[in-house]
Design a protein around this motif. Structure first.
Motif, PDB file in Angstrom:
ATOM      1  N   ASP A 327       0.871  -1.096   0.188  1.00 27.59           N
ATOM      2  CA  ASP A 327      -0.322   0.189   0.552  1.00 27.59           C
ATOM      3  C   ASP A 327       1.172   1.670   0.177  1.00 27.59           C
ATOM      4  O   ASP A 327       0.432   3.018  -0.146  1.00 27.59           O
ATOM      5  N   ALA A 328       2.085   1.610   0.001  1.00 26.74           N
ATOM      6  CA  ALA A 328       2.760   2.491  -0.112  1.00 26.74           C
ATOM      7  C   ALA A 328       3.381   2.614  -0.804  1.00 26.74           C
ATOM      8  O   ALA A 328       2.761   2.168  -2.245  1.00 26.74           O
ATOM      9  N   THR A 329       3.416   4.292  -1.188  1.00 27.02           N
ATOM     10  CA  THR A 329       3.147   5.016  -2.208  1.00 27.02           C
ATOM     11  C   THR A 329       4.907   5.222  -3.486  1.00 27.02           C
ATOM     12  O   THR A 329       5.413   5.428  -3.952  1.00 27.02           O
ATOM     13  N   THR A 330       5.581   4.856  -2.185  1.00 22.42           N
ATOM     14  CA  THR A 330       7.485   5.483  -3.093  1.00 22.42           C
ATOM     15  C   THR A 330       8.560   4.356  -2.144  1.00 22.42           C
ATOM     16  O   THR A 330       7.747   3.947  -1.456  1.00 22.42           O
ATOM     17  N   PHE A 331       8.956   4.163  -3.121  1.00 26.85           N
ATOM     18  CA  PHE A 331      10.133   3.033  -2.504  1.00 26.85           C
ATOM     19  C   PHE A 331      11.424   2.974  -3.110  1.00 26.85           C
ATOM     20  O   PHE A 331      11.347   3.829  -4.011  1.00 26.85           O
ATOM     21  N   THR A 332      12.519   2.326  -2.639  1.00 26.06           N
ATOM     22  CA  THR A 332      13.467   2.682  -2.981  1.00 26.06           C
ATOM     23  C   THR A 332      14.153   1.273  -3.832  1.00 26.06           C
ATOM     24  O   THR A 332      13.961   0.470  -3.200  1.00 26.06           O
ATOM     25  N   ILE A 333      14.989   1.395  -4.586  1.00 27.99           N
ATOM     26  CA  ILE A 333      15.571   0.640  -5.705  1.00 27.99           C
ATOM     27  C   ILE A 333      16.889   0.577  -5.345  1.00 27.99           C
ATOM     28  O   ILE A 333      17.800   1.267  -6.191  1.00 27.99           O
ATOM     29  N   ARG A 334      17.427  -0.749  -5.048  1.00 28.16           N
ATOM     30  CA  ARG A 334      18.434  -0.680  -4.732  1.00 28.16           C
ATOM     31  C   ARG A 334      19.244  -1.319  -6.457  1.00 28.16           C
ATOM     32  O   ARG A 334      19.569  -2.415  -6.425  1.00 28.16           O
ATOM     33  N   ALA A 335      20.143  -0.794  -7.243  1.00 28.71           N
ATOM     34  CA  ALA A 335      19.944  -0.828  -8.223  1.00 28.71           C
ATOM     35  C   ALA A 335      22.016  -1.102  -8.081  1.00 28.71           C
ATOM     36  O   ALA A 335      22.632  -1.329  -6.479  1.00 28.71           O
ATOM     37  N   ALA A 336      22.337  -1.797  -9.213  1.00 29.64           N
ATOM     38  CA  ALA A 336      23.877  -2.823  -9.145  1.00 29.64           C
ATOM     39  C   ALA A 336      24.613  -1.127  -8.557  1.00 29.64           C
ATOM     40  O   ALA A 336      25.544  -1.592  -7.663  1.00 29.64           O
ATOM     41  N   ARG A 337      24.326   0.053  -9.171  1.00 27.50           N
ATOM     42  CA  ARG A 337      25.670   0.898  -8.968  1.00 27.50           C
ATOM     43  C   ARG A 337      25.214   2.105  -8.694  1.00 27.50           C
ATOM     44  O   ARG A 337      25.246   3.424  -8.003  1.00 27.50           O
ATOM     45  N   ALA A 338      23.753   2.283  -7.726  1.00 27.94           N
ATOM     46  CA  ALA A 338      22.691   3.649  -7.170  1.00 27.94           C
ATOM     47  C   ALA A 338      21.238   2.771  -6.539  1.00 27.94           C
ATOM     48  O   ALA A 338      20.879   1.949  -6.788  1.00 27.94           O
ATOM     49  N   GLU A 339      20.856   3.599  -5.951  1.00 24.78           N
ATOM     50  CA  GLU A 339      19.951   3.478  -5.130  1.00 24.78           C
ATOM     51  C   GLU A 339      18.551   3.967  -6.317  1.00 24.78           C
ATOM     52  O   GLU A 339      19.226   5.683  -5.933  1.00 24.78           O
ATOM     53  N   LEU A 340      17.503   4.070  -6.120  1.00 29.64           N
ATOM     54  CA  LEU A 340      17.024   4.427  -7.546  1.00 29.64           C
ATOM     55  C   LEU A 340      15.911   4.647  -6.951  1.00 29.64           C
ATOM     56  O   LEU A 340      14.928   3.803  -5.862  1.00 29.64           O
ATOM     57  N   LYS A 341      14.833   6.119  -6.879  1.00 30.50           N
ATOM     58  CA  LYS A 341      13.438   6.785  -5.951  1.00 30.50           C
ATOM     59  C   LYS A 341      12.229   5.288  -6.884  1.00 30.50           C
ATOM     60  O   LYS A 341      12.515   6.558  -8.238  1.00 30.50           O
TER      61      LYS A 341
END
Length: 360
Positions: A327-341
């Motif tokens: 139900d959250a609307t925003t997440f962080t994605i841990r990619a190979a070289r960065a964290e993406l909003k």
């Protein structure tokens, strides 16, 4: 490593400069001019796809209707002859062994089209679930499947065949002929655009392919653009969004489970443990399959597919997220070289497709 299988069109692809790569045990074209060009051409005109690697099974005989209704999730009671329906082969737990399309030819006469990577397992599963009195025949090697997709596809197909397909409904099909050989024209598709899946004998695949490409509105398209098109259209891919650890309801397809038959996996097909979410990412860097999804620093899911969406000018992704975080609307994605909003968004991502366009 076993040798890659080839389609009746593999030699043509190589001769015309396609970048080839392994896919589901087959040597397949990934791109010709480039993914972006092929993607945009399909959205604007018509793209031609070699999908001959898919599996086709014929199911027939007395009792085939009732038996198949217990083997797959499709509601066959409401499926009329001349129509086809998307659904699933489930395991005993209700999770997805494969997604597939069932075509009804008659009362006890069907064709089922399955994914290439799952074809052998699907055949064995169906054979075990169907009584011996029901015929199950694998016609994959004898059948070529060519997909013509895009807003111009109807005009192209009618110009080539001299026939009128304006009355063909979405997920309808008709049997006809081309050059004296059988041709099944099915209006389905996997791009979000108006399109047709065309089944011809394997021996006639090359001639049919080349005839379609004589029309200036048609370009050959590889699996690369096919993936970006289907992702924009919000359609799941087996092995990424769909697998034997998740059920249809978790993938947002519970509304399709209307069959009253006692099919395998029915009891577990609606339990929600994770939810398949659509995400829109900031910037131009794409998330990839396997990247972790975080909420307030804790890992709550995983990306299944991600790409720059050429039709939208932004980056999008699918991800499995735990139910208690969905139900959250925003997440962080841990990619190979960065964290993406990332921000949760509605599916389909691309909403201007012509797939369901009325033709009459």
């Amino acid at each position: 490593m076993s040798e890659l299988r080839t389609t009746p069109l593999t030699a043509w692809h190589s001769a015309h400069g396609a970048k080839m790569a392994p896919f589901a045990g087959w040597e397949m074209p990934i791109q010709y001019e480039g993914i972006l060009v092929e993607h945009q051409h399909t959205r604007a005109h018509a793209g031609l796809f070699d999908i001959c690697h898919m599996g086709e099974f014929l199911i027939s005989g007395p009792g085939a209707d009732a038996a198949l209704a217990k083997a797959v999730s499709h509601n066959l009671a409401t499926l009329k002859a001349g129509r086809c329906r998307y659904g699933f082969i489930l395991n005993e737990q209700g999770n997805v062994l494969d997604d597939c399309i069932v075509y009804r030819f008659g009362d006890d006469d069907f064709m089922i089209v399955v994914n290439a990577a799952c074809a052998a397992g699907d055949f064995a599963t169906l054979r075990a679930r169907l009584p011996e009195s029901v015929s199950l025949k694998d016609v994959s090697d004898d059948t070529a499947k060519i997909d013509l997709q895009g807003p111009d596809s109807l005009d192209v197909l009618e110009a080539l065949t001299g026939e009128n397909f304006h009355g063909l409904p979405y997920f309808g099909f008709v049997k006809t002929t081309w050059n004296g050989a059988p041709l099944l024209v099915s209006r389905t598709g996997y791009t979000g655009e108006l399109g047709f899946e065309l089944y011809v004998p394997s021996t006639g695949a090359l001639a049919f392919w080349e005839a379609l490409l004589k029309d200036a509105r048609v370009k050959p398209v590889g699996l690369g653009a096919r993936d970006t098109l289907r992702l924009e259209a919000g359609l799941p891919l087996y092995g990424h969004e769909l697998d034997d650890r998740h059920n249809p309801a978790e993938a947002g397809m519970g509304r399709m489970m209307t069959s009253e038959a006692d099919y395998v996996g029915k009891a577990g097909a609606r339990e929600i443990r994770q939810c398949l979410l659509g995400l829109e990412l900031e910037g131009r860097r794409a998330a990839r399959n396997g990247d972790a999804v975080l909420l307030d620093g804790r890992e709550v899911g995983v990306v299944t597919s991600g790409s720059f969406a050429p039709s939208l000018g932004k980056v999008i992704a699918f991800a499995w997220v735990n139910k208690d975080a969905a139900d959250a609307t925003t997440f962080t994605i841990r990619a190979a070289r960065a964290e993406l909003k990332a921000v949760k968004t509605e599916i389909p991502f691309y909403k201007d497709g012509t797939a369901r366009k009325k033709l009459v």
